[in-house]
Scaffold this motif. Structure first.
Motif, PDB file in Angstrom:
ATOM      1  N   ASP A  16     -18.578 -56.995 -76.753  1.00 25.22           N
ATOM      2  CA  ASP A  16     -19.505 -56.523 -74.878  1.00 25.22           C
ATOM      3  C   ASP A  16     -18.498 -57.702 -74.418  1.00 25.22           C
ATOM      4  N   GLU A  18     -18.508 -56.617 -70.383  1.00 28.47           N
ATOM      5  CA  GLU A  18     -18.162 -55.792 -69.657  1.00 28.47           C
ATOM      6  C   GLU A  18     -18.199 -56.935 -68.377  1.00 28.47           C
ATOM      7  N   ALA A  19     -18.653 -58.395 -68.472  1.00 27.97           N
ATOM      8  CA  ALA A  19     -19.003 -59.255 -67.497  1.00 27.97           C
ATOM      9  C   ALA A  19     -17.480 -59.678 -66.554  1.00 27.97           C
ATOM     10  N   GLY A  43     -12.329 -52.987 -69.514  1.00 22.03           N
ATOM     11  CA  GLY A  43     -13.611 -51.499 -70.059  1.00 22.03           C
ATOM     12  C   GLY A  43     -14.882 -52.528 -70.297  1.00 22.03           C
ATOM     13  N   ARG A  44     -16.002 -51.932 -70.460  1.00 20.53           N
ATOM     14  CA  ARG A  44     -17.291 -52.520 -71.047  1.00 20.53           C
ATOM     15  C   ARG A  44     -16.884 -53.251 -72.559  1.00 20.53           C
ATOM     16  N   ASP A  45     -16.332 -52.326 -73.233  1.00 24.97           N
ATOM     17  CA  ASP A  45     -15.913 -52.748 -74.778  1.00 24.97           C
ATOM     18  C   ASP A  45     -14.426 -53.091 -75.258  1.00 24.97           C
ATOM     19  N   VAL A  72     -19.931 -63.442 -72.566  1.00 24.97           N
ATOM     20  CA  VAL A  72     -19.595 -62.584 -73.358  1.00 24.97           C
ATOM     21  C   VAL A  72     -19.938 -62.236 -74.494  1.00 24.97           C
TER      22      VAL A  72
END
Length: 87
Positions: A16, A18-19, A43-45, A72
């Motif tokens: 995770d 994405e921040a 990307g977000r992942d 994150v």
């Protein structure tokens, strides 16, 4: 990253991530270590970056990213050598 470095790798950070602050954090941390870096995918992942410098400092970069900022969650980091442009 056209200068000569002892090691060049593609680092893929999964989780995770994405921040938006993480990308800036990566850039600042790499600069503190004296590493050249270029973000290729964000990307977000997944974040993929090309990184170059002494192998020991790239190891330190991996450790720093795995612990990362509080906003994150890094699940895994994959590393692969990049081919030399002169090969």
């Amino acid at each position: 990253m056209s200068e000569q470095y002892s090691s060049r790798e593609r680092m893929t950070i999964l989780g995770d991530v994405e921040a938006a602050s993480f990308l800036l954090w990566i850039e600042r941390y790499a600069a503190k270590l004296g590493l050249a870096q270029a973000i290729c995918v964000a990307g977000r992942d997944r974040i993929e970056l090309d990184i170059a410098g002494p192998a020991e400092l790239i190891d330190m970069m991996e450790m720093g990213c795995s612990l990362g900022p509080i906003d994150v969650w890094v699940e895994a980091i994959r590393r692969a050598p990049l081919e030399s442009e002169s090969d």
